[in-house]
Write an enzyme that holds these catalytic residues in place. Structure first.
Site, PDB file in Angstrom:
ATOM      1  N   ARG A  73      -7.610  -4.383   8.317  1.00 29.19           N
ATOM      2  CA  ARG A  73      -7.020  -3.353   7.470  1.00 29.19           C
ATOM      3  C   ARG A  73      -5.508  -3.268   7.658  1.00 29.19           C
ATOM      4  O   ARG A  73      -5.027  -3.111   8.774  1.00 29.19           O
ATOM      5  CB  ARG A  73      -7.659  -1.996   7.797  1.00 29.19           C
ATOM      6  N   ASP A  76       0.038  -1.339  -3.775  1.00 31.45           N
ATOM      7  CA  ASP A  76      -0.380  -2.178  -2.653  1.00 31.45           C
ATOM      8  C   ASP A  76      -0.629  -3.577  -3.187  1.00 31.45           C
ATOM      9  O   ASP A  76      -1.407  -3.762  -4.138  1.00 31.45           O
ATOM     10  CB  ASP A  76      -1.644  -1.623  -1.993  1.00 31.45           C
ATOM     11  N   LYS A 101     -14.925  -0.889  -0.580  1.00 32.00           N
ATOM     12  CA  LYS A 101     -14.319   0.383  -0.171  1.00 32.00           C
ATOM     13  C   LYS A 101     -14.724   1.492  -1.120  1.00 32.00           C
ATOM     14  O   LYS A 101     -15.019   1.246  -2.292  1.00 32.00           O
ATOM     15  CB  LYS A 101     -12.791   0.264  -0.093  1.00 32.00           C
ATOM     16  N   ARG A 116       3.327  -2.600   0.747  1.00 32.45           N
ATOM     17  CA  ARG A 116       3.505  -1.352  -0.009  1.00 32.45           C
ATOM     18  C   ARG A 116       4.842  -1.463  -0.737  1.00 32.45           C
ATOM     19  O   ARG A 116       5.896  -1.617  -0.108  1.00 32.45           O
ATOM     20  CB  ARG A 116       3.494  -0.161   0.948  1.00 32.45           C
ATOM     21  N   ARG A 121       2.433  -4.415   5.919  1.00 38.63           N
ATOM     22  CA  ARG A 121       1.652  -3.838   7.015  1.00 38.63           C
ATOM     23  C   ARG A 121       0.658  -4.893   7.489  1.00 38.63           C
ATOM     24  O   ARG A 121      -0.298  -5.231   6.797  1.00 38.63           O
ATOM     25  CB  ARG A 121       0.960  -2.560   6.517  1.00 38.63           C
ATOM     26  N   ASN A 154      -1.140   3.771  -5.830  1.00 38.29           N
ATOM     27  CA  ASN A 154      -1.219   5.063  -5.147  1.00 38.29           C
ATOM     28  C   ASN A 154      -0.249   6.049  -5.776  1.00 38.29           C
ATOM     29  O   ASN A 154       0.950   5.801  -5.820  1.00 38.29           O
ATOM     30  CB  ASN A 154      -0.881   4.882  -3.659  1.00 38.29           C
ATOM     31  N   LYS A 171      -7.515   3.693  -6.904  1.00 35.09           N
ATOM     32  CA  LYS A 171      -8.154   2.372  -6.854  1.00 35.09           C
ATOM     33  C   LYS A 171      -8.706   1.981  -8.220  1.00 35.09           C
ATOM     34  O   LYS A 171      -8.540   0.861  -8.680  1.00 35.09           O
ATOM     35  CB  LYS A 171      -9.243   2.353  -5.784  1.00 35.09           C
ATOM     36  N   GLU A 231      -4.124  -1.791  -5.170  1.00 35.85           N
ATOM     37  CA  GLU A 231      -4.222  -0.347  -5.376  1.00 35.85           C
ATOM     38  C   GLU A 231      -2.938   0.173  -6.009  1.00 35.85           C
ATOM     39  O   GLU A 231      -1.859  -0.391  -5.813  1.00 35.85           O
ATOM     40  CB  GLU A 231      -4.439   0.406  -4.048  1.00 35.85           C
TER      41      GLU A 231
END
Length: 318
Positions: A238, A278, A164, A215, A230, A288, A129, A286
């Site tokens: 979320r 993301d 978060k 993603r 998603r 990842n 993040k 984000e």
């Protein structure tokens, strides 16, 4: 002339506990096995360094694409990890000190000539993040702070924000806070441990309700051309499959490709062969790199061998 098969180590959480239908590590192992590679399985507790040399208790592993009995393990044996060709570091977060110590240990294998995917130093540097701050032009307004006062001011500026922890995964402890929410102070206290650790706040992006949290998989710097969108479950904010979001396949937009063009080459240079960006609406949220997922779902939607693309990149490095 026969040559010895490539030897692949994998460091992961217990393989007996995975959800095989959605586990990207399993997709990678199935691909390695299909290429005739020998697979050696280990968990963090199986690693040790003695007099500077990294050893591990490894077990031969065979995998099946099945809903049950997807793995078969041999008896353990001790071996120097530098003797492997490749190690996949696929331990899930939390990205805590134990994770960091594991990367230090695996760095000894790198120095002995083994390719660790993703590169150990970059696993430490590209702190998921927090690493978005190097790409602020791609991101929504973002704040990283310990200060509850800064969080309150950020909420006042933007009216609706997402907060978060910096070390979470799978949608844990993600709050949407709106101006005037009587819970806002207690949320800021909780997320920063009353000002004792850093947390992230981002402007809320309403597109998540329709377009979802996309993603995008980056393989050796290049984006796979479709994203896994998603869509949050009704009554949830979320976009994480782990908490009930629904998956859809989407083509990358021009803006998605622009973001990938900014981030992808930097990740490639850092030895990050497999990453997951993301993106919500037009914004990167984000990066990842620890154990990104999405391969299995995208392979189902599009039929492409995504793990194969990753192993092509690995073989090119060897």
């Amino acid at each position: 002339m026969s040559h010895k098969p490539r030897r692949l180590g994998v460091v992961m959480d217990p393989i007996g506990d995975i959800k095989p239908a959605k586990d990207s590590t399993l997709a990678m192992l199935l691909e390695a096995q299909a290429r005739g590679w020998e697979i050696r399985y280990m968990e963090q507790a199986d690693l040790w360094v003695k007099d500077g040399h990294l050893q591990a208790r490894t077990r031969g592993l065979r995998v099946r694409d099945a809903a049950d009995q997807w793995s078969e393990l041999d008896e353990p044996r001790s071996e120097p990890l530098g003797s492997l060709d490749v190690i996949l570091m696929r331990k899930d977060p939390p990205f805590d000190m134990e994770y960091i110590y594991t990367t230090y240990l695996l760095e000894r294998a790198e120095e002995a000539g083994c390719l660790v995917v993703n590169r150990t130093g970059s696993l430490r540097d590209v702190s998921e993040k927090a690493y978005t701050m190097w790409f602020a032009d791609c991101c929504p307004p973002t704040l990283i702070t310990r200060s509850m006062g800064e969080m309150r001011a950020f909420l006042a500026d933007h009216g609706s924000i997402v907060v978060k922890p910096l070390d979470g995964m799978g949608g844990r402890s993600i709050f949407v806070v709106r101006a005037g929410d009587p819970n806002s102070n207690v949320i800021f206290e909780t997320i920063t441990g009353s000002g004792s650790h850093f947390a992230m706040a981002q402007k809320y992006i309403p597109e998540i309700t329709e377009g979802g949290d996309k993603r995008i998989l980056i393989i050796d710097g290049e984006p796979y051309p479709h994203a896994l969108a998603r869509i949050p479950a009704p009554g949830d904010n979320r976009g994480n499959l782990a908490v009930g979001a629904r998956a859809e396949g989407r083509d990358l937009t021009e803006r998605d490709r622009w973001i990938c063009g900014r981030v992808g080459p930097v990740l490639k240079e850092k030895g990050i062969i497999f990453a997951g960006l993301d993106v919500i609406g037009d914004y990167l949220t984000e990066i990842n790199v620890t154990s990104p997922t999405g391969i299995r779902e995208l392979q189902k939607f599009y039929g492409d061998n995504i793990a194969g693309l990753m192993f092509d990149a690995i073989e090119a490095r060897l």
